[in-house]
Design an enzyme around this catalytic site. Structure first.
Site, PDB file in Angstrom:
ATOM      1  N   ASP A 157      67.035 -32.215  45.037  1.00 24.13           N
ATOM      2  CA  ASP A 157      67.186 -32.009  46.479  1.00 24.13           C
ATOM      3  C   ASP A 157      66.270 -30.880  46.954  1.00 24.13           C
ATOM      4  OD1 ASP A 157      69.405 -33.920  46.613  1.00 24.13           O
ATOM      5  OD2 ASP A 157      70.470 -32.423  45.444  1.00 24.13           O
ATOM      6  N   HIS A 185      75.884 -32.035  45.736  1.00 20.94           N
ATOM      7  CA  HIS A 185      74.764 -32.991  45.644  1.00 20.94           C
ATOM      8  C   HIS A 185      75.247 -34.303  46.260  1.00 20.94           C
ATOM      9  CE1 HIS A 185      71.540 -35.502  44.246  1.00 20.94           C
ATOM     10  NE2 HIS A 185      72.409 -36.276  43.628  1.00 20.94           N
TER      11      HIS A 185
HETATM   12  P1  NAX Z   1      71.227 -46.120  34.679  1.00 14.08           P
HETATM   13  O1  NAX Z   1      72.342 -47.026  35.081  1.00 14.08           O
HETATM   14  O2  NAX Z   1      69.848 -46.667  34.545  1.00 14.08           O
HETATM   15  O3  NAX Z   1      71.578 -45.420  33.291  1.00 14.08           O
HETATM   16  C1  NAX Z   1      72.840 -44.879  33.020  1.00 14.08           C
HETATM   17  C2  NAX Z   1      73.054 -45.003  31.530  1.00 14.08           C
HETATM   18  O4  NAX Z   1      74.239 -44.276  31.195  1.00 14.08           O
HETATM   19  C3  NAX Z   1      73.254 -46.438  31.037  1.00 14.08           C
HETATM   20  O5  NAX Z   1      72.365 -46.709  29.983  1.00 14.08           O
HETATM   21  C4  NAX Z   1      74.713 -46.464  30.573  1.00 14.08           C
HETATM   22  O6  NAX Z   1      74.905 -47.319  29.459  1.00 14.08           O
HETATM   23  C5  NAX Z   1      74.907 -44.995  30.195  1.00 14.08           C
HETATM   24  N1  NAX Z   1      76.310 -44.550  30.172  1.00 14.08           N
HETATM   25  C6  NAX Z   1      77.320 -44.917  30.986  1.00 14.08           C
HETATM   26  N2  NAX Z   1      78.466 -44.328  30.607  1.00 14.08           N
HETATM   27  C7  NAX Z   1      78.153 -43.539  29.547  1.00 14.08           C
HETATM   28  C8  NAX Z   1      78.911 -42.690  28.706  1.00 14.08           C
HETATM   29  N3  NAX Z   1      80.236 -42.555  28.877  1.00 14.08           N
HETATM   30  N4  NAX Z   1      78.289 -42.043  27.704  1.00 14.08           N
HETATM   31  C9  NAX Z   1      76.966 -42.209  27.495  1.00 14.08           C
HETATM   32  N5  NAX Z   1      76.193 -43.019  28.257  1.00 14.08           N
HETATM   33  C10 NAX Z   1      76.785 -43.678  29.263  1.00 14.08           C
HETATM   34  O7  NAX Z   1      71.271 -44.914  35.739  1.00 14.08           O
HETATM   35  P2  NAX Z   1      70.127 -43.833  36.043  1.00 14.08           P
HETATM   36  O8  NAX Z   1      69.234 -44.338  37.113  1.00 14.08           O
HETATM   37  O9  NAX Z   1      69.536 -43.365  34.776  1.00 14.08           O
HETATM   38  O10 NAX Z   1      71.023 -42.669  36.721  1.00 14.08           O
HETATM   39  C11 NAX Z   1      71.938 -41.915  35.943  1.00 14.08           C
HETATM   40  C12 NAX Z   1      72.809 -41.055  36.835  1.00 14.08           C
HETATM   41  O11 NAX Z   1      72.024 -40.087  37.530  1.00 14.08           O
HETATM   42  C13 NAX Z   1      73.584 -41.805  37.911  1.00 14.08           C
HETATM   43  O12 NAX Z   1      74.925 -41.319  37.928  1.00 14.08           O
HETATM   44  C14 NAX Z   1      72.869 -41.396  39.191  1.00 14.08           C
HETATM   45  O13 NAX Z   1      73.710 -41.484  40.319  1.00 14.08           O
HETATM   46  C15 NAX Z   1      72.503 -39.975  38.862  1.00 14.08           C
HETATM   47  N6  NAX Z   1      71.465 -39.336  39.677  1.00 14.08           N
HETATM   48  C16 NAX Z   1      71.605 -38.017  39.928  1.00 14.08           C
HETATM   49  C17 NAX Z   1      70.660 -37.296  40.615  1.00 14.08           C
HETATM   50  C18 NAX Z   1      70.814 -35.850  40.854  1.00 14.08           C
HETATM   51  O14 NAX Z   1      69.941 -35.257  41.515  1.00 14.08           O
HETATM   52  N7  NAX Z   1      71.867 -35.178  40.380  1.00 14.08           N
HETATM   53  C19 NAX Z   1      69.458 -37.979  41.178  1.00 14.08           C
HETATM   54  C20 NAX Z   1      69.148 -39.278  40.526  1.00 14.08           C
HETATM   55  C21 NAX Z   1      70.351 -40.114  40.188  1.00 14.08           C
HETATM   56  O15 NAX Z   1      70.806 -40.733  41.347  1.00 14.08           O
END
Ligand code: NAX
Length: 329
Positions: A157, A185
């Site tokens: 952000d 966030h």
């Molecule tokens: P993806 O859906 O591509 O990847 C998430 C991965 O996490 C998947 O491979 C899934 O199998 C794995 N996963 C789910 N539960 C799990 C667990 N209990 N233990 C280990 N792995 C697990 O999402 P992606 O685009 O990589 O985004 C990941 C996260 O980042 C999301 O929650 C998203 O909202 C968040 N973000 C946060 C941001 C921030 O600034 N704080 C910005 C970017 C993003 O939106």
């Protein structure tokens, strides 16, 4: 020296972008070897294993070892730095309470596994949303690990805010400084230009020359653009922010480890600073000194800033209450 880094959700999009930056030395520099632990759920193991094969093919000189697992005890074993990226996304028809509960069910056990298995000085950065409250839950479940070691990523952000200002002012982005994010966030976040500078001069004065009425521009253009940038990326790209999120996570952890010259932003535990209730993980202006985040204190807040911070902090309080009422905190 070698640092052990755990990445959860390593088979996902942000994980894929992070791994290669870390292996190339962008996080800890060219003199520090890294050992990577990729923690996934069973459905994500194949993607993480594929990424591990590609890491091998990258022939990175700093990369000592890669372990792929769905066992949190193995994933956090000896971990110095944890990036908690994997989270449960909001599914169709899912209420906010359901989302908070699903993520509490992930971040609670991960916090406990960190306490039981990680290195004594472990530092945790939560990326997975809702990042602030997930960090709070992980910290609360990590007996014996100080809450100060759990942070939430709000650097993306801040980077977005600085980039928007740089573009408007026609200035190089590195000359725009002190643009902290306050609060959650989420769409309520407050990117604050009150103390920002461009080339050492106040941003507000430079903006007035370009946009005229600065408060209106902030309320109607700048703040909504920054807060809704994630949605804009989805609309244009057809997929959520990935490389910019990974890059911001690298910025956050690198600054935490190596220190900062100036302010940046991070979701860190409140001890009551600026009236933010104690124990919440809220974004603040911070500095990193001797490997620890310090909240920049003593800043004057205008009534407008105060109202925006209060609104975002109220949302954090609501999230904490929702998780508490589910008996998960
Ligand atoms: P993806 O859906 O591509 O990847 C998430 C991965 O996490 C998947 O491979 C899934 O199998 C794995 N996963 C789910 N539960 C799990 C667990 N209990 N233990 C280990 N792995 C697990 O999402 P992606 O685009 O990589 O985004 C990941 C996260 O980042 C999301 O929650 C998203 O909202 C968040 N973000 C946060 C941001 C921030 O600034 N704080 C910005 C970017 C993003 O939106």
């Amino acid at each position: 020296m070698t640092t052990t880094i755990t990445i959860t959700g390593a088979g996902g999009q942000i994980g894929y972008a992070l791994l290669f930056r870390i292996a190339a030395g962008d996080l800890l520099g060219p003199d520090e070897n890294v050992r990577l632990r990729l923690l996934e759920i069973p459905q994500g193991l194949g993607a993480a294993e594929g990424a591990a094969l590609e890491l091998q093919d990258g022939a990175f000189g700093l990369l000592e070892h890669v372990e792929v697992t769905d066992d949190a005890a193995v994933g956090f074993d000896g971990c110095d730095l944890a990036l908690l990226v994997g989270a449960r996304p909001r599914g169709p028809g899912m209420e906010r309470a359901d989302l908070l509960a699903a993520n509490a069910g992930i971040f609670g056990p991960q916090g406990a596994a960190i306490a039981a298995n990680a290195a004594p000085g472990v530092r945790v950065t939560v990326v997975g949303n809702p990042a602030n409250t997930n960090a709070l839950i992980a910290a609360a479940s990590a007996d014996g690990v100080p809450a100060e070691r759990f942070t939430a990523l709000t650097r993306l952000d801040e980077n977005r805010a600085r980039a928007q200002l740089a573009q408007t002012l026609g200035a190089p982005v590195h000359t725009v400084r002190r643009v902290p994010i306050w609060g959650n966030h989420s769409a309520t976040q407050f990117p604050d230009i009150s103390h920002a500078t461009v080339g050492g001069a106040p941003v507000a004065e430079a903006l007035a020359q370009i946009v005229g009425d600065v408060p209106t521009w902030l309320d109607e253009t700048f703040i909504p653009r920054v807060a809704k940038r994630g949605a804009e990326i989805i609309e244009v790209r057809g997929s959520s922010s990935v490389a910019s999120a990974a890059s911001a996570a690298i910025d956050h952890v690198r600054d935490w480890v190596q220190g900062t010259e100036d302010w940046t932003s991070a979701g860190v535990v409140s001890h009551g600073e600026y009236g933010v209730p104690e124990g919440l993980i809220s974004s603040f202006p911070v500095r990193s000194v001797d490997g620890a985040w310090q909240i920049v204190e003593g800043l004057e807040l205008s009534d407008r800033a105060r109202a925006r911070i209060d609104a975002s902090v109220a949302e954090l309080v609501e999230e904490r209450e929702a998780v508490r009422s589910l008996g998960m905190l």
